[in-house]
Design a protein around this motif. Structure first.
Motif, PDB file in Angstrom:
ATOM      1  N   SER A 174       0.815  -1.216   0.000  1.00  0.00           N
ATOM      2  CA  SER A 174       0.000   0.000   0.000  1.00  0.00           C
ATOM      3  C   SER A 174       0.846   1.262   0.000  1.00  0.00           C
ATOM      4  O   SER A 174       0.346   2.346  -0.284  1.00  0.00           O
ATOM      5  N   LEU A 175       2.136   1.139   0.278  1.00  0.00           N
ATOM      6  CA  LEU A 175       2.998   2.318   0.195  1.00  0.00           C
ATOM      7  C   LEU A 175       3.214   2.703  -1.276  1.00  0.00           C
ATOM      8  O   LEU A 175       3.024   3.852  -1.668  1.00  0.00           O
ATOM      9  N   ALA A 176       3.569   1.725  -2.079  1.00  0.00           N
ATOM     10  CA  ALA A 176       3.747   1.995  -3.509  1.00  0.00           C
ATOM     11  C   ALA A 176       2.418   2.449  -4.129  1.00  0.00           C
ATOM     12  O   ALA A 176       2.380   3.355  -4.964  1.00  0.00           O
ATOM     13  N   GLU A 177       1.351   1.813  -3.699  1.00  0.00           N
ATOM     14  CA  GLU A 177       0.045   2.198  -4.237  1.00  0.00           C
ATOM     15  C   GLU A 177      -0.328   3.626  -3.838  1.00  0.00           C
ATOM     16  O   GLU A 177      -0.922   4.364  -4.625  1.00  0.00           O
ATOM     17  N   ALA A 178       0.037   4.028  -2.634  1.00  0.00           N
ATOM     18  CA  ALA A 178      -0.245   5.403  -2.206  1.00  0.00           C
ATOM     19  C   ALA A 178       0.566   6.383  -3.042  1.00  0.00           C
ATOM     20  O   ALA A 178       0.077   7.461  -3.415  1.00  0.00           O
ATOM     21  N   PHE A 179       1.804   6.017  -3.348  1.00  0.00           N
ATOM     22  CA  PHE A 179       2.604   6.882  -4.216  1.00  0.00           C
ATOM     23  C   PHE A 179       1.913   7.025  -5.572  1.00  0.00           C
ATOM     24  O   PHE A 179       1.741   8.121  -6.089  1.00  0.00           O
ATOM     25  N   GLU A 180       1.491   5.901  -6.095  1.00  0.00           N
ATOM     26  CA  GLU A 180       0.841   5.925  -7.405  1.00  0.00           C
ATOM     27  C   GLU A 180      -0.436   6.769  -7.378  1.00  0.00           C
ATOM     28  O   GLU A 180      -0.667   7.610  -8.242  1.00  0.00           O
ATOM     29  N   ARG A 181      -1.254   6.551  -6.359  1.00  0.00           N
ATOM     30  CA  ARG A 181      -2.526   7.268  -6.292  1.00  0.00           C
ATOM     31  C   ARG A 181      -2.293   8.762  -6.173  1.00  0.00           C
ATOM     32  O   ARG A 181      -2.937   9.560  -6.841  1.00  0.00           O
ATOM     33  N   ASN A 182      -1.352   9.134  -5.327  1.00  0.00           N
ATOM     34  CA  ASN A 182      -1.102  10.556  -5.151  1.00  0.00           C
ATOM     35  C   ASN A 182      -0.451  11.183  -6.377  1.00  0.00           C
ATOM     36  O   ASN A 182      -0.741  12.325  -6.724  1.00  0.00           O
ATOM     37  N   CYS A 183       0.416  10.434  -7.031  1.00  0.00           N
ATOM     38  CA  CYS A 183       1.011  10.951  -8.273  1.00  0.00           C
ATOM     39  C   CYS A 183      -0.076  11.160  -9.319  1.00  0.00           C
ATOM     40  O   CYS A 183      -0.089  12.173 -10.021  1.00  0.00           O
ATOM     41  N   ALA A 184      -0.950  10.186  -9.428  1.00  0.00           N
ATOM     42  CA  ALA A 184      -2.000  10.283 -10.444  1.00  0.00           C
ATOM     43  C   ALA A 184      -2.849  11.531 -10.207  1.00  0.00           C
ATOM     44  O   ALA A 184      -3.353  12.152 -11.140  1.00  0.00           O
ATOM     45  N   ARG A 185      -2.983  11.925  -8.950  1.00  0.00           N
ATOM     46  CA  ARG A 185      -3.768  13.115  -8.633  1.00  0.00           C
ATOM     47  C   ARG A 185      -2.952  14.393  -8.781  1.00  0.00           C
ATOM     48  O   ARG A 185      -3.465  15.419  -9.206  1.00  0.00           O
ATOM     49  N   LEU A 186      -1.670  14.323  -8.440  1.00  0.00           N
ATOM     50  CA  LEU A 186      -0.908  15.562  -8.270  1.00  0.00           C
ATOM     51  C   LEU A 186       0.204  15.775  -9.286  1.00  0.00           C
ATOM     52  O   LEU A 186       0.790  16.845  -9.343  1.00  0.00           O
ATOM     53  N   ARG A 187       0.497  14.771 -10.091  1.00  0.00           N
ATOM     54  CA  ARG A 187       1.687  14.888 -10.937  1.00  0.00           C
ATOM     55  C   ARG A 187       1.404  14.622 -12.412  1.00  0.00           C
ATOM     56  O   ARG A 187       2.308  14.238 -13.143  1.00  0.00           O
ATOM     57  N   VAL A 188       0.153  14.732 -12.808  1.00  0.00           N
ATOM     58  CA  VAL A 188      -0.140  14.527 -14.223  1.00  0.00           C
ATOM     59  C   VAL A 188      -0.391  15.895 -14.855  1.00  0.00           C
ATOM     60  O   VAL A 188      -1.154  16.692 -14.324  1.00  0.00           O
ATOM     61  N   ASP A 189       0.267  16.149 -15.955  1.00  0.00           N
ATOM     62  CA  ASP A 189       0.101  17.438 -16.611  1.00  0.00           C
ATOM     63  C   ASP A 189      -1.329  17.584 -17.099  1.00  0.00           C
ATOM     64  O   ASP A 189      -1.829  16.748 -17.850  1.00  0.00           O
ATOM     65  N   ARG A 190      -1.978  18.651 -16.665  1.00  0.00           N
ATOM     66  CA  ARG A 190      -3.377  18.860 -17.035  1.00  0.00           C
ATOM     67  C   ARG A 190      -3.562  18.913 -18.546  1.00  0.00           C
ATOM     68  O   ARG A 190      -4.491  18.341 -19.097  1.00  0.00           O
ATOM     69  N   ALA A 191      -2.641  19.616 -19.201  1.00  0.00           N
ATOM     70  CA  ALA A 191      -2.812  19.853 -20.634  1.00  0.00           C
ATOM     71  C   ALA A 191      -2.486  18.603 -21.457  1.00  0.00           C
ATOM     72  O   ALA A 191      -3.286  18.152 -22.278  1.00  0.00           O
TER      73      ALA A 191
END
Ligand code: TPP
Ligand code: TPP
Ligand code: SF4
Ligand code: SF4
Ligand code: MG
Ligand code: MG
Lengths: 611, 351, 611, 351
Positions: free
Chosen positions: C238-255
């Motif tokens: 769940s640590l790796a999954e939390a990284f993934e989930r948070n990245c998907a929310r916070l680190r994807v370029d909107r455009a």
């Protein structure tokens, strides 16, 4: 003043690897041995196959000091690449034997050494047409020259050549001829013999000259190992090869050709230890041989071996770490990673042989211990022990000795209805009984696993049976203390409160160091640890001394860490002496360190040497 | 699900085999897998195969790695010694066990994560060494025990429960085993017991590296629409090459009422298998043909099941090594220790 | 006498896993939290997917004691398999809530507890036709009943349901209905509320309830990790999954949809750490997350990371060892295998967070430290920290904070002709400069290897440069002491010569233990270690105390071994307190152990509890 | 041998490429391998390929495992960063490096022990993930550095220097790469530079997992009669499928005076390769055909060299992951750290 020394000097050969010098150098060394003079030869070689510098050093010591000495009295400089460095490393008053065919060499000589130039290349060019022959016989030619210079009996060398090529008679004659070419040329060219020389004596006795890896591999044969799974890695490769060679000689059925052993070169170290564990589980005596990187890869399986209690043996021939490190140098730096191998609370049993003699002895004993204690046993050699030839007592075997298979419940026991719980501590020593798969149609089958389980090997996730099991494992570890080889104590002439603890390949240097210290009026008791966990004698030794030096060949004082973890005592008692540059530890080094740190002394008597 | 015992493989309670053993004598502990897990059906098929082959349970050693699939040896053959080793390393442990005692039968059970991800190297090398074993991978395309991540056998484009697509190329364990020199290669489906039981029996009779990839849907994490390892998907895309009957002297040959041609192959111990060709004119003796056939069906998105390749004259690891017929674990100091005289000769050579 | 307790009790839910109870239990727990009462929930689950027993425990503590307590005041017994054991484990005077639809149950009740039977199955059978619905809503029904029994505000539960199903309005109503069914039935059936109950207060403040793995994964996002390579393993998944989930929310370029991160599920742990090391070498912030077996497999690469000096981060969420051990239980038993990871002389840096707060903080900090110190950094969580929700201070981030990239020689530096030697100790702190591949066309390229080399990264097999390098690594290790998070000291009210050293997830229990000891007149200073190697404050603490208890959650006193190896001091000072049965350590356990071993005391005040 | 520098690949000393670099700018330290070792010829071919492709040396990262072969990155491309990792694990280290910076070119060098024995799993998984790299295995059938033990690519029946026969099935890395989803698969021979250099160039230009198995005799331990990896044996059994010319705008197309048909394939960056079919009518675009062809030649004891398979539209790991075009190692807190406001929102969701 040129060095004068009879039967007490170090000669060093500087060669290029892959040039065929190894067998000539061995011939040289064995000749001295045959004259009854103890020797300690050592190889310094690169991690490469052909073309890089390699050195071979022979310490000649009538008094029998066999540790490395860290000095060169006679240099045989056959490698142009390293010539300058080699020359620089000669002791003042020492001798340099070199190939004077190349011009320019003499100008690079030091004034405080004796230069002995012989036009080896020219001589060989004159004598041999074939290029490869020139190269090969050149090595024998210099052996001949050295025989003249050092007063080695030429007949002894000749008979060794004859023995070496027994059955290949055609090779004997040209080798002897080359030998004489060198011998005669030296006699005509130099004032033979030198002041440094060999003199026949009778100090070798029935001792043998052998590599630790050969001894350990042979020990495994005698110890009844049948399954060997390994992956090549320097410096352990020759251990598996020695097992194979000896098995091929001693364990093949004359009539059927059937082999009473199985050797698999695994795809890597993980598979190698997995096979050893599978075979141990299934009742065969099994081992693997490896070095540091392999130990790292085996960690997960070693934890399984500890927790599931599988008998198996791991020979770790230690080299210079960390990582790939210095693969052709020696160190004692896998102590912690073996003693604590794997995650979770694990503690493993280490045997610490001091040379080929104990490598054979422990190499066999390890299999008894593995089955008695039902756990992986580590036999900790190092490159110095394993790949160098050492003079040691001949191997001995008591023909009445039986393998100790430990607590194995037989088919008859099971049939008789004996209660079987794989993890039941029936005898109070922490060691449970086991069954061998296939033993009985209805009873004794159990499931082996790395997860926790109860005393009857049933899977459970409950805390109490887990703790019960973990505490039993500690009891078993304490039982081990009582049956492992005890530490060897050597007391000083008079009572002293200063002690030295050491282990493994340090022994030879330590013997000598004690003598040197005694001569200098420093008294130490010494204790050579031969196994981990420690027996009560180690605790008693620590109690009996106020100041204890722990001598190790690693940076991080790894054995001291184990001592402190194992004994609840004043850590301030331990002072580390650490040697870890990859060369074997020397007596001078030990003496200097101890002398410097003794409170009463100020000026060290022992001068600095590069080591 | 409930904690009650799983419904056992159906059999008449009184049925006994040549050893006088009942089906129950081949069972193990109660399964703790999810209700409906394909792996339980495979366990049942293994139990059935051992029962029908009249194998002595205590002469079987069952080994596995880690995963839901690797737990199953606990749920079968309670009278056999078992070894749940570490993740992905069953092949090496089994190889070692087999070296120690060539007299037992070795069953290796693994998962697709255990075999194709972490364990690919060991799988490959056990096959190429010809370790005499029956290696079964219970292949569900996911890591069941760690809750449904893709494994390396997951097909490109197959969707996870959360809808994410797998983008990496899949590992076809059957094609790999074939290429690596396995001498018996088959694929089954946990949902087709009729095909699976005789395949397992034939594998047990094979004296070499026998590999069976059994597609075994994970009902918890990989049985949804979009997954290529769901029951529905597999049923739809299953091309059964052949079906087998296993023939021992004792049992009458039951002729399946299926289409295709039949052929009888006699095995080393006198038993035989009758092979009914179902799909096409395909020669299971021809390794190149097998390769090509697999490659072709892969292109068409089909899953080929049945006996894919068999070498009737395998040379196993023990034969290659020339090990003695007496198991190594049965030897004592008399057989193994050369004694002091030989040692003195060695000493002499070292002076 | 039934237990009377307001805001100070433990309730335990016994369920079957895979039955959907987890979200209902969480709903229950959060309702109490919303009433301003601190809670500490904990999950006890099996290594299986469906059908085995699982427990969920909520400690309610207005005083804010958040460690495990090792007792049950209220049992919600929903699992017939474990019913008898569950009943037996209730504290005398405690309460048992059970499904009375099954006949025969009451006869198995104890006389010293209060039985609260509700025919849950019958109620659900009456209310729901669909089988799956019966199962799911049964959980909500008992939450409703408990709300009535424990005086939890039903409106709070309702609003949590509404939040949970935001956007899925259709699900809100039936859940609320189920809640009320239970609530009303309990009110009609029992005398509500019980003497054990919840009362609104204001002790939560702005604290958050979060799992350590989520916090650490989020910390890695804030710390700038871009490459995550991992292999699934409980309890780190769940640590790796939390990284993934948070990245998907916070680190994807909107455009563009481009991702500013890369996550690879590797084929095993060896590949995972290999990728992290490759990425770290190439200048990205990279990590892996694993647990014990993974640490064992990573050993070889960790030695390479140490010796070749590659920045990388390893999150080790520790579970019960050795081997596969107890994969769903907690332990602090990878300390030694991480601190000494790999063969050869290696010592690694460990960060020791005490809960989610520091998991976030160290989860980010680790990346600065890895680049500053150019070495693998271990963040040592455990299952208790990682997979249980803990109440902690809200996460905070200073927006002016910059990443510390450490000593990276830029293209401009190189262009300007700065001398570059990869292993040159320019600044005397043991930390060399590095270049990122591709930095400069002509300068700064070097060869990274696990073999020894000189200061300019040139391969060498000579002893002197090897020792030089190994000693520099020790200097670097000493530099680490000065920049790692310092140990936290808490002094007793009056001066004392007794100290306690502890670390990690022991903190919550230790806080409470100190208070209990104080009440009992025992004064201890405590030091919470937050990193290895230790800073000078640890040495000072040891010097200042005559008797030091080291509290650890493992069998082998692993941290004590590190303390003894790191400090040259009296080992007799250290007394281990060890807890390793896989459950979280409790305050009573610590108190009992300390009290028993205090020289002045004879009878322990604290009674034995199963833990 | 001598310690003198090995004779360098022959080239006119003054030749410069489009970057104005000479051949020497692509060289590395002096080789310490045995005189005549096949690996040195491969290094020379790599150097030549990089020179001819006008690659910027510092934009190449060269990685390897452990072995004689894995030492060779030191002997080439002195201006490139290099990483000699641990035995068998180059693929994972390279994968990580590639994730960190998609802007460099990645060259992975390995041996057959390094790849097919200890490293088989990592090799396989790097291929199936489509890591954008040129992966070269210098295949001599033995472990050179540890003195000549068989590796897993050693053919059944091939004899060791001591005369012992290898009994295990060989691993054919080319067949394996193909099966695992590599998008560029070729085989070369260290003794045929003319074929090898353009293959390496084409691999460098390929934006996906490109694998080249280069048979490279070990003169110290595996170049004797009875070995199937000796210079003589390989020369006799080499079936060159095709030969390539690599065409950039700048360089004139040199038409080889060889038999067979030619075909020009344009690559993504506008350069092209001209492929001369030599052996047979064989379509390198067809994976099944490639498999079957390999299997057939294997049966006949032939060693097929040349371009075996190429997918002209590979989808590499970065494309699959959707990583940003800016290399991840070039991002700062501005790009990566979501800041305190986002954190407060997360806190809020946890109350
Ligand atoms: C070294 C190691 N890494 C990771 C794990 C965690 N783990 C347990 S089972 C498993 C995957 C199992 O997948 P598979 O083999 O497909 O079995 P399934 O559960 O799907 O039957 C993993 C990753 C482990 N036990 N050991
Ligand atoms: C973990 C580990 N095991 C073993 C070794 C020893 N070792 C070094 S190179 C090598 C084999 C190399 O063979 P290959 O990859 O074929 O390279 P070659 O030397 O033949 O070019 C081995 C086993 C090692 N360095 N690390
Ligand atoms: S999780 Fe999947 S594989 Fe595991 S027991 Fe459940 S259905 Fe079977
Ligand atoms: S041993 Fe073999 S592979 Fe190694 S350098 Fe020599 S010829 Fe090449
Ligand atoms: Mg699976
Ligand atoms: Mg090789």
């Amino acid at each position: 003043m040129p060095i004068q020394a009879v039967n007490d000097f170090v000669i060093r050969f500087a060669n290029v690897n892959g040039s065929g010098s190894a067998s000539a150098n061995l011939l040289f060394a064995r000749s001295i041995l045959r004259m009854g003079v103890p020797i300690a030869p050592r190889n310094i070689f690169p991690s490469n196959i052909q073309g890089l510098p390699t050195w071979y050093e022979v310490r000649v010591s009538e008094r029998g000091w066999l540790g490395a000495l860290g000095r060169t009295d006679v240099m045989v400089a056959m490698n142009p690449q390293t010539f300058d460095k080699d020359v620089a490393s000669i002791e003042p008053g020492g001798y340099l034997f070199y190939d004077s065919s190349r011009s320019g060499v003499p100008s690079r000589l030091r004034s405080d050494i004796v230069g002995l130039g012989m036009p080896l290349t020219e001589i060989c060019a004159r004598e041999y047409g074939d290029l490869r022959q020139r190269q090969l016989f050149k090595n024998i030619v210099y052996v001949g020259a050295l025989a003249a210079l050092l007063d080695i009996e030429i007949g002894v060398v000749e008979s060794l050549i004859a023995e070496q090529f027994k059955g290949k008679a055609k090779l004997v004659e040209p080798n002897i001829r080359a030998l004489h070419i060198g011998f005669e040329d030296a006699r005509s060219r130099f004032d033979c013999p030198l002041d440094v020389r060999v003199r026949r004596c009778d100090e070798v006795g029935d001792r043998i000259l052998v590599e630790g890896n050969f001894a350990a591999g042979l020990g495994a044969v005698y110890g009844g190992a049948t399954v060997c799974a390994w992956y090549p890695i320097t410096p352990s490769t020759s251990l598996a090869e020695a097992f194979e060679r000896n098995c091929a000689r001693l364990r093949v059925d004359r009539a059927t050709g059937e082999k009473r052993y199985a050797i698999v070169q695994a795809e890597d170290e993980i598979a190698a230890i997995g096979m050893a564990i599978g075979a141990g589980w299934n009742g065969a005596r099994a081992f693997t041989a490896t070095s540091g990187p392999g130990i790292s890869l085996m960690q997960e399986f070693l934890g399984l071996g500890y927790f599931a209690e599988i008998p198996t043996v791991v020979f770790d021939v230690q080299r210079g770490g960390p990582s790939t490190g210095m693969p052709t140098r020696t160190q004692q730096s896998d102590i912690l990673s073996c003693a604590f191998a794997s995650h979770g609370d694990t503690k493993h049993i280490l045997l610490l042989p001091d040379g080929p003699g104990e490598s054979f002895e422990f190499g066999a004993l390890a299999f008894d211990l593995a089955e008695r204690l039902q756990t992986p046993i580590f036999v900790m050699l190092d490159l110095d022990i394993g790949m160098n030839s050492h003079l040691c007592e001949p191997f001995r075997w008591d023909d009445s000795r039986k393998f100790d298979r430990g607590k194995v419940m037989s088919s008859a026991d099971l049939e008789a209805g004996r209660d079987f719980g794989r993890y039941l501590d029936v005898d109070g020593d922490g060691i449970p009984w086991r069954t061998i798969p296939g033993a009985h149609p209805k009873r004794g089958a159990y499931f082996t696993r790395g997860t926790s389980r109860d005393r009857y090997a049933r899977y459970t996730e409950e805390g109490d049976p887990y703790v019960d099991n973990m505490e039993r494992l500690l009891r078993k570890f304490d039982t081990a203390r009582t049956i492992l080889p005890g530490a060897k104590l050597r007391k000083a002439a008079r009572p002293t409160r200063t002690g030295v603890i050491h282990y493994g390949s340090t022994a030879a240097a330590m013997d000598e160091a004690e003598e040197l210290l005694r001569e200098d009026g420093v008294l130490v008791d010494s204790l050579r640890i031969r196994a981990f966990p420690f027996g009560p004698e180690v605790g008693a030794f620590i109690d009996a001394h106020d100041r204890i030096f722990v001598v190790e060949q690693n940076r991080d004082a790894q054995m001291r860490t184990l001592l402190m973890a194992d004994f609840d005592m004043a850590a301030h008692k331990f002072h580390s002496i650490l040697h870890f540059d990859g060369t074997p530890i020397t007596a001078r080094f030990i003496c200097r360190e101890i002398s410097t740190r003794m409170p009463a002394r100020t000026a060290p008597r022992f001068k600095e040497v590069a080591s | 699900m409930t904690y009650l015992a799983k419904p056992k493989f159906h059999h008449p309670a009184i049925e006994v085999n040549a050893l006088g053993l009942t089906h129950r004598d081949y069972e193990g502990s109660v399964s703790t897998l999810c209700a409906g897990c394909g792996h339980d059906s495979i366990s049942a098929a293994i139990i059935r195969a051992c029962f029908e082959l009249d194998l002595q349970p205590h002469r079987i050693a069952k080994l596995s790695g880690i995963g839901c699939s690797s737990k199953t040896p606990t749920y079968m053959l309670g009278q056999s010694h078992g070894f749940n080793s570490v993740h992905g390393r069953m092949p090496s442990v089994l190889t070692g066990a087999s070296l120690a005692n060539r007299g037992l039968l070795y069953l290796g059970v693994s998962g697709d994560g255990d075999t194709a991800s972490i364990g690919l190297g060991q799988f490959a090398h056990a096959m190429r060494r010809g370790v005499d074993m029956t290696y079964i991978t219970e292949n569900n395309g996911v890591y069941g025990l760690t809750k449904g991540q893709f494994s390396a056998t997951s097909d490109t484009g197959s969707k996870s429960k959360k809808g994410v697509e797998n983008l990496d190329a899949p590992i076809d364990l059957v094609a790999m085993a074939l290429q690596l020199g396995a001498t018996f290669v088959a694929r089954g489906f946990s949902g087709d017991k009729g095909q699976l039981v005789p395949l397992i029996k034939a594998a047990f009779e094979h004296r070499g590296a026998a590999f069976i990839d059994v597609v075994s849907p994970c009902v918890a994490f990989n049985n949804h629409e979009g997954s290529t390892k769901s029951f529905d998907y597999v049923r739809e895309h299953n091309i059964a090459l052949n079906s087998l009957d296993f023939i021992t002297g004792r049992r009458p040959i039951e002729i399946d009422a299926q289409a295709g041609v039949s052929e009888t192959v006699t095995l080393h111990d006198g038993s035989a298998i009758r092979l009914h060709r179902l799909a096409e004119d395909y020669d299971w003796r021809d390794r190149s043909a097998a390769s090509a056939m697999l490659e072709r069906h892969r292109g068409e998105g089909n899953l080929v099941t049945g006996l894919i390749y068999m070498n009737e004259e395998p040379v196993d690891l023990h034969q290659r090594l020339g090990t003695s017929q007496t198991p190594l674990n049965a030897m004592s100091e008399v057989d193994l220790c050369p004694g002091s005289k030989a040692l003195e000769a060695i000493n002499q050579s070292l002076r």
